[in-house]
Design a protein around this motif. Structure first.
Motif, mmCIF file in Angstrom:
data_model
loop_
_atom_site.group_PDB
_atom_site.id
_atom_site.type_symbol
_atom_site.label_atom_id
_atom_site.label_comp_id
_atom_site.label_asym_id
_atom_site.label_seq_id
_atom_site.Cartn_x
_atom_site.Cartn_y
_atom_site.Cartn_z
ATOM 1 N N GLN A 21 6.083 -51.298 -7.127
ATOM 2 C CA GLN A 21 5.111 -51.108 -8.638
ATOM 3 C C GLN A 21 3.809 -50.947 -8.441
ATOM 4 O O GLN A 21 2.935 -50.451 -8.601
ATOM 5 C CB GLN A 21 5.333 -51.907 -9.129
ATOM 6 N N GLU A 22 2.937 -51.717 -6.995
ATOM 7 C CA GLU A 22 1.865 -51.515 -6.599
ATOM 8 C C GLU A 22 1.720 -49.844 -6.040
ATOM 9 O O GLU A 22 0.336 -49.850 -5.894
ATOM 10 C CB GLU A 22 1.136 -52.404 -5.914
ATOM 11 N N ALA A 23 2.316 -49.762 -5.640
ATOM 12 C CA ALA A 23 2.505 -48.409 -5.024
ATOM 13 C C ALA A 23 2.632 -47.369 -5.937
ATOM 14 O O ALA A 23 1.945 -46.137 -5.618
ATOM 15 C CB ALA A 23 3.720 -47.827 -3.568
ATOM 16 N N ALA A 24 2.938 -47.426 -6.984
ATOM 17 C CA ALA A 24 3.247 -46.315 -8.431
ATOM 18 C C ALA A 24 2.307 -46.472 -8.391
ATOM 19 O O ALA A 24 1.194 -45.562 -8.912
ATOM 20 C CB ALA A 24 4.143 -46.897 -9.084
ATOM 21 N N ARG A 25 1.272 -47.470 -8.948
ATOM 22 C CA ARG A 25 -0.007 -48.300 -9.913
ATOM 23 C C ARG A 25 -1.388 -47.180 -9.149
ATOM 24 O O ARG A 25 -2.550 -46.631 -9.167
ATOM 25 C CB ARG A 25 -0.372 -49.456 -9.673
ATOM 26 N N GLY A 26 -0.745 -47.576 -7.155
ATOM 27 C CA GLY A 26 -2.193 -47.090 -6.333
ATOM 28 C C GLY A 26 -2.015 -45.850 -6.624
ATOM 29 O O GLY A 26 -3.000 -44.588 -6.490
ATOM 30 N N ALA A 27 -0.812 -45.132 -6.183
ATOM 31 C CA ALA A 27 -1.005 -43.374 -6.487
ATOM 32 C C ALA A 27 -0.932 -42.755 -7.390
ATOM 33 O O ALA A 27 -2.214 -41.901 -7.241
ATOM 34 C CB ALA A 27 1.033 -43.373 -6.045
ATOM 35 N N LEU A 28 -0.718 -43.240 -9.434
ATOM 36 C CA LEU A 28 -0.982 -43.112 -10.004
ATOM 37 C C LEU A 28 -2.849 -43.045 -10.202
ATOM 38 O O LEU A 28 -3.909 -41.671 -10.477
ATOM 39 C CB LEU A 28 -1.177 -43.717 -11.021
ATOM 40 N N ARG A 29 -3.509 -43.929 -9.943
ATOM 41 C CA ARG A 29 -5.291 -44.162 -9.748
ATOM 42 C C ARG A 29 -5.785 -42.877 -8.787
ATOM 43 O O ARG A 29 -6.977 -42.606 -9.339
ATOM 44 C CB ARG A 29 -5.576 -45.757 -9.268
ATOM 45 N N ALA A 30 -4.816 -42.666 -7.613
ATOM 46 C CA ALA A 30 -5.858 -41.874 -7.002
ATOM 47 C C ALA A 30 -5.244 -40.418 -7.566
ATOM 48 O O ALA A 30 -5.417 -39.622 -6.397
ATOM 49 C CB ALA A 30 -4.295 -41.900 -5.406
ATOM 50 N N GLY A 31 -4.620 -40.132 -8.477
ATOM 51 C CA GLY A 31 -4.550 -38.970 -8.732
ATOM 52 C C GLY A 31 -2.772 -38.274 -8.369
ATOM 53 O O GLY A 31 -2.400 -37.047 -8.580
ATOM 54 N N LEU A 32 -1.838 -39.328 -7.653
ATOM 55 C CA LEU A 32 -0.806 -38.747 -6.836
ATOM 56 C C LEU A 32 0.109 -39.111 -8.127
ATOM 57 O O LEU A 32 1.367 -39.829 -6.964
ATOM 58 C CB LEU A 32 -0.617 -38.995 -6.028
ATOM 59 N N PRO A 33 0.559 -39.303 -9.128
ATOM 60 C CA PRO A 33 1.604 -40.064 -9.923
ATOM 61 C C PRO A 33 2.993 -39.507 -9.203
ATOM 62 O O PRO A 33 3.776 -38.379 -8.737
ATOM 63 C CB PRO A 33 1.765 -39.168 -11.378
ATOM 64 N N LEU A 34 4.010 -40.832 -9.271
ATOM 65 C CA LEU A 34 4.852 -40.350 -8.049
ATOM 66 C C LEU A 34 6.178 -40.776 -9.161
ATOM 67 O O LEU A 34 6.097 -40.992 -9.921
ATOM 68 C CB LEU A 34 5.460 -41.935 -7.174
ATOM 69 N N PRO A 35 7.304 -39.908 -8.596
ATOM 70 C CA PRO A 35 8.670 -40.318 -9.489
ATOM 71 C C PRO A 35 9.287 -41.373 -9.120
ATOM 72 O O PRO A 35 9.186 -42.259 -8.240
ATOM 73 C CB PRO A 35 9.929 -38.623 -8.832
ATOM 74 N N ASP A 36 10.409 -42.446 -10.403
ATOM 75 C CA ASP A 36 10.629 -43.675 -10.125
ATOM 76 C C ASP A 36 11.318 -43.397 -8.826
ATOM 77 O O ASP A 36 10.993 -44.832 -8.377
ATOM 78 C CB ASP A 36 11.063 -43.355 -10.978
ATOM 79 N N ASP A 37 11.943 -42.901 -8.626
ATOM 80 C CA ASP A 37 12.754 -42.694 -7.473
ATOM 81 C C ASP A 37 11.725 -43.159 -5.905
ATOM 82 O O ASP A 37 12.876 -42.974 -4.608
ATOM 83 C CB ASP A 37 13.994 -42.016 -7.321
ATOM 84 N N ARG A 38 10.492 -42.670 -5.716
ATOM 85 C CA ARG A 38 9.973 -42.196 -4.237
ATOM 86 C C ARG A 38 8.782 -43.726 -4.207
ATOM 87 O O ARG A 38 8.723 -43.751 -3.111
ATOM 88 C CB ARG A 38 9.020 -41.292 -4.714
ATOM 89 N N HIS A 39 8.927 -44.678 -5.051
ATOM 90 C CA HIS A 39 8.279 -45.824 -5.258
ATOM 91 C C HIS A 39 8.950 -46.713 -4.042
ATOM 92 O O HIS A 39 7.474 -47.086 -3.361
ATOM 93 C CB HIS A 39 8.323 -46.947 -6.868
ATOM 94 N N GLU A 40 9.587 -47.394 -3.979
ATOM 95 C CA GLU A 40 10.393 -47.804 -2.995
ATOM 96 C C GLU A 40 10.096 -47.596 -1.591
ATOM 97 O O GLU A 40 9.232 -47.892 -0.986
ATOM 98 C CB GLU A 40 12.214 -48.448 -2.922
ATOM 99 N N ALA A 41 10.345 -46.197 -1.444
ATOM 100 C CA ALA A 41 9.767 -45.066 -0.213
ATOM 101 C C ALA A 41 8.602 -45.313 0.560
ATOM 102 O O ALA A 41 7.985 -45.625 1.647
ATOM 103 C CB ALA A 41 10.107 -43.650 0.257
ATOM 104 N N VAL A 42 7.914 -45.328 -0.949
ATOM 105 C CA VAL A 42 6.150 -45.126 -0.541
ATOM 106 C C VAL A 42 5.844 -46.491 -0.304
ATOM 107 O O VAL A 42 4.539 -46.921 0.920
ATOM 108 C CB VAL A 42 5.051 -44.855 -1.559
#
Length: 68
Positions: free
Chosen positions: A8-29
């Motif tokens: 979840q933190e990876a997804a929030r960080g990516a979104l703040r950086a302007g790089l929204p992630l698909p749900d299936d990528r959060h764990e890998a990131v």
């Protein structure tokens, strides 16, 4: 020691950086970020002593006569 990044933190960080992630990528990131963090932590423990920074290196300026 810092705690590992959650998906979840990876997804929030990516979104703040302007790089929204698909749900299936959060764990890998999050796993990739943990790996990168462990490598950087290892590098920080190395003692480089008198080693000059990489920016001081100039390609092609080595002594051709130097012994190895």
């Amino acid at each position: 020691m810092t705690s590992e990044l959650t998906p979840q933190e990876a997804a929030r960080g990516a979104l703040r950086a302007g790089l929204p992630l698909p749900d299936d990528r959060h764990e890998a990131v999050a796993r990739t970020a943990a790996h990168i963090h462990s490598v950087i932590s290892t590098l920080r423990e190395l003692d480089f002593g008198e080693t000059p920074p990489a920016s001081s290196y100039r390609a092609g300026r080595e002594d051709a006569d130097a012994t190895v």
